[in-house]
Design a protein around this motif. Structure first.
Motif, PDB file in Angstrom:
ATOM      1  N   HIS A 266      41.394  37.516  43.062  1.00  0.00           N
ATOM      2  CA  HIS A 266      42.132  37.810  41.509  1.00  0.00           C
ATOM      3  C   HIS A 266      40.984  38.273  41.037  1.00  0.00           C
ATOM      4  O   HIS A 266      39.110  38.930  41.028  1.00  0.00           O
TER       5      HIS A 266
ATOM      6  N   GLU B 244      39.163  38.152  48.861  1.00  0.00           N
ATOM      7  CA  GLU B 244      38.986  37.045  49.179  1.00  0.00           C
ATOM      8  C   GLU B 244      40.072  36.566  50.788  1.00  0.00           C
ATOM      9  O   GLU B 244      41.500  35.629  50.979  1.00  0.00           O
TER      10      GLU B 244
ATOM     11  N   ALA C 220      36.765  39.611  42.488  1.00  0.00           N
ATOM     12  CA  ALA C 220      37.649  39.318  43.852  1.00  0.00           C
ATOM     13  C   ALA C 220      38.889  39.156  44.964  1.00  0.00           C
ATOM     14  O   ALA C 220      39.141  38.781  44.502  1.00  0.00           O
TER      15      ALA C 220
ATOM     16  N   GLU D 104      34.449  35.690  50.898  1.00  0.00           N
ATOM     17  CA  GLU D 104      35.022  35.973  49.211  1.00  0.00           C
ATOM     18  C   GLU D 104      33.520  37.072  48.770  1.00  0.00           C
ATOM     19  O   GLU D 104      32.699  36.435  48.680  1.00  0.00           O
TER      20      GLU D 104
ATOM     21  N   ASP E 159      31.393  34.793  42.235  1.00  0.00           N
ATOM     22  CA  ASP E 159      32.584  33.520  43.373  1.00  0.00           C
ATOM     23  C   ASP E 159      32.698  34.219  44.281  1.00  0.00           C
ATOM     24  O   ASP E 159      32.724  35.784  44.884  1.00  0.00           O
TER      25      ASP E 159
HETATM   26 CO    CO Z   1      38.024  33.515  44.786  1.00  0.00          CO
END
Ligand code: CO
Ligand code: MF3
Length: 270
Positions: free
Chosen positions: A168, A201, A199, A232, A105
């Motif tokens: 997350h 962000e 991740a 991110e 991600d």
């Molecule tokens: Co994300």
């Protein structure tokens, strides 16, 4: 549930993260005035499929794109559309790739041509805050250390932190525990441990922190309609420095090469 990745799983995370990074590198080549966000979305989708991955956002809870498109005041989860980018816009492209059962991600906010120096500063600070947050992601520390690092970095510079959305855990699912807010106190929240993947962000606003969610349930924009920035990375917690699994290297290369092309006609005439 927080999943600690084995060495084999970490290898798969690296591969998924490399693919999402290369996808955004491909997108970077096309970010120019006149290009529609739907075109960027198609480029990303085809690149992912050509490389054996799955566009993980497409169809996720009914989301209609491979990329979340974040133009100017759009904070997150914007739909790809026929909107053609204009000089002075900023556009965030948030992408999740699934490869061999694992997810990568990443998000990058691009300037479109020349932008307002105030907005440029917002982009710079938001990107820097991502690395400040990453640096706090150490084995034994708490999630709140990451949150606090990002919040203080941005608020000290006069920007505000979006509260409703956060980073997350990530792995076999796009969203795993723990949540990684971009605001909060040091020393609170789950403890970070070697083998966790998260991740991070930051979503940072030029004006107030308030957002509005559209009636379609997805697209979010700032209430004051001032610009918002979003970067991110997916990272792994190790026994030493965090390992950044995604990279902006491909984006940097694409943007540098694009700059060269633009200069080319001028030098031809010499
Ligand atoms: Co994300
Ligand atoms: N990077 C976004 C996130 O972390 C991507 C999710 S968009 C969705 O939540 F469409 F897939 F929901």
């Amino acid at each position: 549930m927080i999943y600690i990745k084995t060495d084999e799983e970490m290898e798969l995370m690296r591969a998924a993260c490399d693919l999402v990074s290369r996808t955004l590198g491909e997108v970077a080549r096309w970010v120019k005035p006149g290009v529609t966000t739907l075109r960027l979305d198609t480029i990303a989708r085809e690149f992912i499929l050509d490389n054996g991955g799955k566009p993980a956002c497409l169809g996720y809870g009914g989301f209609p794109g491979t990329l979340c498109i974040e133009v100017n005041e759009t904070v997150v989860h914007g739909f790809p559309s026929n909107y053609a980018l204009r000089e002075g816009d900023i556009v965030g492209t948030d992408c999740v790739v699934e490869l061999n059962g694992f997810h990568g991600d990443s998000c990058y906010t691009f300037p479109v041509g020349e932008i307002d120096p105030k907005v440029e500063a917002l982009l710079r600070t938001t990107k820097e805050s991502l690395y400040v947050g990453i640096d706090a992601a150490r084995d034994g520390a708490r999630i709140g250390n990451i949150s606090n690092a990002i919040q203080s970095y941005c608020e000290r510079r006069g920007y505000s932190v979006v509260r409703e959305m956060c980073g997350h855990g990530i792995g076999r699912s796009m969203h795993e525990d723990p949540e990684v807010p971009n605001y909060g106190r040091k020393g609170i929240g789950p403890r970070l441990e070697e083998g966790m993947c998260i991740a991070i962000e930051p979503m940072i606003n030029l004006g107030s922190k308030n957002i509005v969610i559209e009636r379609n349930g997805w697209e979010c924009h700032t209430r004051d309609r001032k610009p918002s920035a979003h970067y991110e990375h997916t990272i792994a917690i190790t026994d030493a420095e965090p390992e950044i699994l995604t990279t902006f290297r491909y984006i940097d290369e694409a943007l540098a090469a694009g700059g060269e092309e633009e200069k080319a006609p001028a030098s031809e005439g010499e």
